[in-house]
Design a protein around this motif. Structure first.
Motif, PDB file in Angstrom:
ATOM      1  N   UNK A  56      48.256  64.640  -6.312  1.00  0.00           N
ATOM      2  CA  UNK A  56      47.347  64.194  -6.999  1.00  0.00           C
ATOM      3  C   UNK A  56      48.489  62.378  -7.231  1.00  0.00           C
ATOM      4  N   UNK A  57      47.278  61.538  -7.043  1.00  0.00           N
ATOM      5  CA  UNK A  57      48.081  60.250  -6.995  1.00  0.00           C
ATOM      6  C   UNK A  57      46.837  59.628  -8.349  1.00  0.00           C
ATOM      7  N   UNK A  58      47.532  59.067  -9.618  1.00  0.00           N
ATOM      8  CA  UNK A  58      47.045  58.278 -10.601  1.00  0.00           C
ATOM      9  C   UNK A  58      47.224  56.971 -10.527  1.00  0.00           C
ATOM     10  N   UNK A  59      46.371  55.579 -11.281  1.00  0.00           N
ATOM     11  CA  UNK A  59      46.184  54.926 -11.457  1.00  0.00           C
ATOM     12  C   UNK A  59      45.490  54.100 -12.754  1.00  0.00           C
ATOM     13  N   UNK A  60      45.960  53.577 -13.493  1.00  0.00           N
ATOM     14  CA  UNK A  60      45.328  52.038 -14.522  1.00  0.00           C
ATOM     15  C   UNK A  60      44.693  51.032 -13.992  1.00  0.00           C
ATOM     16  N   UNK A  61      43.102  51.697 -14.308  1.00  0.00           N
ATOM     17  CA  UNK A  61      42.956  49.637 -13.782  1.00  0.00           C
ATOM     18  C   UNK A  61      41.515  49.616 -14.885  1.00  0.00           C
ATOM     19  N   UNK A  62      40.611  48.229 -14.056  1.00  0.00           N
ATOM     20  CA  UNK A  62      39.714  47.829 -15.710  1.00  0.00           C
ATOM     21  C   UNK A  62      38.167  48.085 -15.009  1.00  0.00           C
ATOM     22  N   UNK A  63      37.120  48.899 -15.158  1.00  0.00           N
ATOM     23  CA  UNK A  63      35.990  48.692 -15.260  1.00  0.00           C
ATOM     24  C   UNK A  63      35.162  46.811 -14.338  1.00  0.00           C
ATOM     25  N   UNK A  64      35.274  47.199 -13.174  1.00  0.00           N
ATOM     26  CA  UNK A  64      35.189  46.459 -11.920  1.00  0.00           C
ATOM     27  C   UNK A  64      35.587  45.230 -11.084  1.00  0.00           C
ATOM     28  N   UNK A  65      37.185  46.811 -11.588  1.00  0.00           N
ATOM     29  CA  UNK A  65      37.874  46.345  -9.920  1.00  0.00           C
ATOM     30  C   UNK A  65      37.872  47.262  -9.196  1.00  0.00           C
ATOM     31  N   UNK A 170      40.956  55.092 -16.633  1.00  0.00           N
ATOM     32  CA  UNK A 170      42.385  55.978 -15.588  1.00  0.00           C
ATOM     33  C   UNK A 170      41.620  56.541 -14.575  1.00  0.00           C
ATOM     34  N   UNK A 171      42.117  56.724 -14.095  1.00  0.00           N
ATOM     35  CA  UNK A 171      41.834  57.531 -12.293  1.00  0.00           C
ATOM     36  C   UNK A 171      42.734  58.387 -11.824  1.00  0.00           C
ATOM     37  N   UNK A 172      41.959  59.142 -11.133  1.00  0.00           N
ATOM     38  CA  UNK A 172      43.146  60.601 -10.531  1.00  0.00           C
ATOM     39  C   UNK A 172      42.096  60.747  -8.645  1.00  0.00           C
ATOM     40  N   UNK A 173      43.348  60.721  -7.944  1.00  0.00           N
ATOM     41  CA  UNK A 173      42.794  60.798  -6.380  1.00  0.00           C
ATOM     42  C   UNK A 173      43.477  61.749  -6.095  1.00  0.00           C
ATOM     43  N   UNK A 174      42.802  62.374  -5.374  1.00  0.00           N
ATOM     44  CA  UNK A 174      43.227  63.655  -4.501  1.00  0.00           C
ATOM     45  C   UNK A 174      43.172  64.011  -2.817  1.00  0.00           C
ATOM     46  N   UNK A 175      43.580  63.901  -1.879  1.00  0.00           N
ATOM     47  CA  UNK A 175      42.825  64.740  -0.821  1.00  0.00           C
ATOM     48  C   UNK A 175      43.642  65.546  -0.406  1.00  0.00           C
ATOM     49  N   UNK A 176      42.427  66.140   0.278  1.00  0.00           N
ATOM     50  CA  UNK A 176      43.270  67.259   0.714  1.00  0.00           C
ATOM     51  C   UNK A 176      42.593  67.920   2.213  1.00  0.00           C
TER      52      UNK A 176
END
Length: 267
Positions: A56-65, A170-176
């Motif tokens: 699981x990868x995480x990232x912080x960003x802004x709405x619109x990015x 905040x986002x969490x992304x995971x690939x299985x």
């Protein structure tokens, strides 16, 4: 007795043939340690953050990015891309979308899953899922089939009010991936996976220069498959063995015990 022996031999050979197929199709354990997973996202295809499947990868960003990640997918795999966006406490209704592109940057359609979702005002998070089609080892040039190589994930909001633009998320992304096996095998394979920089690397290997610029360094844990082997070879062998055993069994049933009693012996 003869029939019993034939059936026993058939079951024994069938069990020996099925064993490797079952072993090959068993899923490999996924990595549970996400401490080394990336904690940032790229802003374009060229700067996409590389992630491994099963983490699981995480990232912080802004709405619109626009947030980008990349991952490897090999022939016979059916990737599932999931993303969770954690929204601020106060926000208006907004719609998020996840898109997946292959190594040629062709947008790949999802078999099923909520690729686009709208979060109502005040919703804490929104979950997006995209289940891709099975990756083929080879495809026609006119087709849009997914091929082995690097895949790109793009996450962004597509409907947003001006007041919410730039709010932190905040986002969490995971690939299985699920190993589909020989049912998705095709006759053919790519000479090289669709990985950024592979053409430059191949030219450097053919020449005398030692320079090899590879933009993507990720690949499956067990390396890229050659594309010719799949468990359908095992099932083809099983079919051949069963056909041979059926012929032997039929012969044993029809040949009888010898010369019929009503036939006089030869002089």
């Amino acid at each position: 007795m003869r029939i019993t022996r034939v059936l026993s031999a058939s079951l024994l050979m069938l069990g020996l043939a099925v064993s490797p197929a079952v072993a090959d199709s068993s899923p490999s354990p996924s990595a549970s340690d996400d401490s080394s997973a990336p904690a940032a996202a790229g802003t374009s295809f060229r700067t996409a953050t590389e992630i491994e499947q099963g983490r699981t990868a995480t990232a912080n960003g802004s709405a619109g990015d626009y947030m980008y990640w990349s991952f490897p997918a090999d022939a016979g795999q059916r990737p599932t891309v999931g993303a969770t966006v954690k929204l601020p406490a106060a926000h208006a209704a907004e719609t998020w979308q996840i898109d997946v592109y292959d190594g040629l940057r062709r947008r790949q359609s999802c078999q099923y899953g909520a690729q686009t979702r709208t979060a109502a005002a005040g919703t804490a998070s929104v979950r997006l899922t995209c289940v891709l089609r099975t990756v083929h080892a080879w495809s026609e040039q006119w087709a849009n089939d997914p091929l082995p190589g690097t895949y790109y994930v793009r996450l962004t909001v597509v409907d947003l009010t001006t007041a919410d633009l730039g709010l932190p998320v905040d986002t969490d992304v995971r690939v299985d991936s699920k190993d589909i096996g020989g049912s998705a095998a095709v006759d053919g394979s790519l000479s090289q996976p669709l990985v950024p920089g592979i053409a430059v690397k191949s030219e450097a290997e053919e020449g005398s220069s030692s320079d090899s610029a590879v933009l993507s360094s990720i690949e499956p844990d067990d390396g890229w498959s050659s594309g010719w082997w799949s468990d359908r070879w095992v099932w083809t062998a099983i079919g051949g063995v069963l056909a041979a055993l059926a012929g032997i069994g039929g012969y044993a049933l029809t040949r009888g015990s010898g010369r019929p009693s009503r036939v006089p012996p030869s002089a």
